[in-house]
Scaffold this motif. Structure first.
Motif, mmCIF file in Angstrom:
data_model
loop_
_atom_site.group_PDB
_atom_site.id
_atom_site.type_symbol
_atom_site.label_atom_id
_atom_site.label_comp_id
_atom_site.label_asym_id
_atom_site.label_seq_id
_atom_site.Cartn_x
_atom_site.Cartn_y
_atom_site.Cartn_z
ATOM 1 N N GLN A 80 3.944 2.022 -0.334
ATOM 2 C CA GLN A 80 3.586 0.878 -1.371
ATOM 3 C C GLN A 80 2.207 1.089 -2.018
ATOM 4 O O GLN A 80 2.299 0.805 -3.423
ATOM 5 C CB GLN A 80 3.601 -1.383 -0.840
ATOM 6 C CG GLN A 80 4.337 -1.029 -0.520
ATOM 7 C CD GLN A 80 4.833 -2.935 0.194
ATOM 8 O OE1 GLN A 80 3.935 -2.975 1.101
ATOM 9 N NE2 GLN A 80 5.608 -3.826 -0.289
ATOM 10 N N SER A 82 1.141 3.957 -2.367
ATOM 11 C CA SER A 82 1.374 5.303 -3.500
ATOM 12 C C SER A 82 1.762 4.838 -4.905
ATOM 13 O O SER A 82 1.690 5.286 -5.852
ATOM 14 C CB SER A 82 2.077 5.930 -2.859
ATOM 15 O OG SER A 82 3.153 5.574 -2.593
ATOM 16 N N TYR A 84 2.262 1.714 -6.651
ATOM 17 C CA TYR A 84 1.535 0.121 -6.823
ATOM 18 C C TYR A 84 0.229 0.154 -7.771
ATOM 19 O O TYR A 84 -0.082 1.223 -7.691
ATOM 20 C CB TYR A 84 1.516 -1.373 -5.872
ATOM 21 C CG TYR A 84 3.111 -1.785 -5.032
ATOM 22 C CD1 TYR A 84 4.081 -1.638 -5.800
ATOM 23 C CD2 TYR A 84 3.118 -2.802 -4.610
ATOM 24 C CE1 TYR A 84 5.456 -2.026 -5.714
ATOM 25 C CE2 TYR A 84 4.225 -2.696 -4.109
ATOM 26 C CZ TYR A 84 5.224 -2.886 -4.980
ATOM 27 O OH TYR A 84 6.935 -3.023 -4.254
ATOM 28 N N ASP A 85 0.075 -0.384 -9.000
ATOM 29 C CA ASP A 85 -0.621 -0.464 -9.536
ATOM 30 C C ASP A 85 -2.379 -1.113 -8.593
ATOM 31 O O ASP A 85 -2.017 -2.475 -8.034
ATOM 32 C CB ASP A 85 -0.319 -1.226 -10.995
ATOM 33 C CG ASP A 85 -2.217 -1.028 -11.534
ATOM 34 O OD1 ASP A 85 -2.790 -0.724 -12.083
ATOM 35 O OD2 ASP A 85 -2.238 -2.281 -12.490
ATOM 36 N N ARG A 86 -3.252 -0.193 -8.642
ATOM 37 C CA ARG A 86 -4.384 -0.566 -7.757
ATOM 38 C C ARG A 86 -5.541 -1.115 -8.800
ATOM 39 O O ARG A 86 -6.693 -1.146 -7.866
ATOM 40 C CB ARG A 86 -4.353 1.304 -6.624
ATOM 41 C CG ARG A 86 -4.044 0.917 -5.101
ATOM 42 C CD ARG A 86 -4.068 2.402 -5.240
ATOM 43 N NE ARG A 86 -3.728 3.631 -5.416
ATOM 44 C CZ ARG A 86 -3.792 5.028 -5.273
ATOM 45 N NH1 ARG A 86 -4.235 4.688 -4.892
ATOM 46 N NH2 ARG A 86 -3.844 5.628 -6.105
ATOM 47 N N GLY A 87 -5.037 -1.000 -9.808
ATOM 48 C CA GLY A 87 -6.194 -1.204 -10.875
ATOM 49 C C GLY A 87 -7.390 0.309 -10.484
ATOM 50 O O GLY A 87 -7.360 1.386 -10.087
ATOM 51 N N ASN A 88 -8.566 0.217 -10.543
ATOM 52 C CA ASN A 88 -10.140 0.791 -10.065
ATOM 53 C C ASN A 88 -9.550 0.540 -8.549
ATOM 54 O O ASN A 88 -11.041 1.343 -7.859
ATOM 55 C CB ASN A 88 -11.203 -0.332 -10.854
ATOM 56 C CG ASN A 88 -10.735 0.159 -12.402
ATOM 57 O OD1 ASN A 88 -10.005 0.764 -12.779
ATOM 58 N ND2 ASN A 88 -11.363 -1.272 -12.743
ATOM 59 N N GLN A 89 -9.547 -0.002 -7.050
ATOM 60 C CA GLN A 89 -9.728 0.055 -6.128
ATOM 61 C C GLN A 89 -9.284 1.489 -6.214
ATOM 62 O O GLN A 89 -8.643 2.282 -6.141
ATOM 63 C CB GLN A 89 -8.797 -1.047 -5.416
ATOM 64 C CG GLN A 89 -9.183 -2.337 -5.818
ATOM 65 C CD GLN A 89 -7.490 -3.186 -5.395
ATOM 66 O OE1 GLN A 89 -7.213 -2.778 -4.241
ATOM 67 N NE2 GLN A 89 -8.080 -4.342 -6.091
ATOM 68 N N LYS A 90 -10.018 2.040 -5.101
ATOM 69 C CA LYS A 90 -10.268 3.384 -4.681
ATOM 70 C C LYS A 90 -10.427 2.967 -2.712
ATOM 71 O O LYS A 90 -10.745 2.267 -1.940
ATOM 72 C CB LYS A 90 -11.053 4.379 -4.882
ATOM 73 C CG LYS A 90 -10.867 4.006 -6.430
ATOM 74 C CD LYS A 90 -11.990 5.185 -6.858
ATOM 75 C CE LYS A 90 -11.867 6.107 -8.009
ATOM 76 N NZ LYS A 90 -12.698 7.090 -8.997
#
Length: 233
Positions: A80, A82, A84-90
């Motif tokens: 999930q 990998s 889904y949209d994570r925005g700026n999260q790393k």
């Protein structure tokens, strides 16, 4: 979009598909059951050699099922992440470093243990690593709750269930010990014992944070707050 022309063939198609699914799924169990019945395992022999041949193996079927279930759900969660949209999260560098050290530890344990056939020692290493990773997993949430002085957005339901699982796990081990008149299974499976102890400790900490230290305060909203005043004519 194309559709089925024959309803009976569509039903048969779905039946055959689910029969195949069930058959393939069940096909994994006969070998597992056979191995369980034979109890032929080098790890078990080494365990009996260390703790005594009369001691019961302190690993139940639910332990195996939980591990398999946890691995599957963790893999699905990573999937999930990998897609889904994570925005700026790393993923933080600290997390990557911890994972790298963990995998390196696994490799070292396997490299050292396999030539000597020290299967029980390898399992003990994995247990120690599991406990260490569990502690590492809980600490960031506890620290974040402390810094924010709040548990808003934190699911306490998960913690209550986790606490219940830890207590019932200890209950299961105690029942076996009472029945066998031996407490070897507590230190003979130190990984399971410590894992439950760590989980219970942090669960209690989270419960205290949620209900005692940082209880959520609900804002009282006036029922007429957003109601538009009727205009005069």
């Amino acid at each position: 979009m194309a559709s089925w022309n024959s309803v009976p063939l569509e039903v048969l198609y779905n039946i055959l598909g689910w029969v195949a699914f069930v058959s393939w799924s069940i096909s994994f169990y006969p070998q597992v059951i056979l191995n369980f019945r034979r109890k032929s395992s080098a790890v078990q022999r080494q365990y009996h050699s260390r703790y005594g041949s009369n001691e019961m193996i302190p690993v139940a079927a639910n332990d195996v099922a939980f591990s398999a279930h946890a691995v599957l759900l963790t893999a699905f969660t990573l999937f999930q992440i990998s897609i889904y949209d994570r925005g700026n999260q790393k993923v933080s560098k600290i997390a990557l470093a911890i994972v790298s050290v963990s995998w390196l530890s696994v490799a070292v344990c396997v490299f050292v243990g396999i030539p000597k056939h020290s299967w029980l020692w390898i399992v003990s290493c994995f247990n120690a690593l599991q406990v260490a990773m569990t502690v590492t997993k809980y600490i960031p949430q506890a620290v974040m709750n402390f810094r924010r002085k709040s548990t808003i957005g934190f699911s306490i339901g998960n913690i209550l269930l986790d606490l219940f699982g830890g207590l019932t796990n200890y209950g299961q081990m105690a029942v076996q010990s009472i029945d066998q008149n031996s407490w070897v299974n507590f230190y003979g499976n130190i990984g399971k014992t410590m894992l439950s102890l760590v989980s219970i400790f942090f669960d209690i900490l989270f419960i205290v944070q949620h209900y005692v230290l940082y209880p959520s305060r609900k804002e009282v909203v006036s029922p007429n707050l957003d109601v538009e005043e009727p205009k005069g004519h």
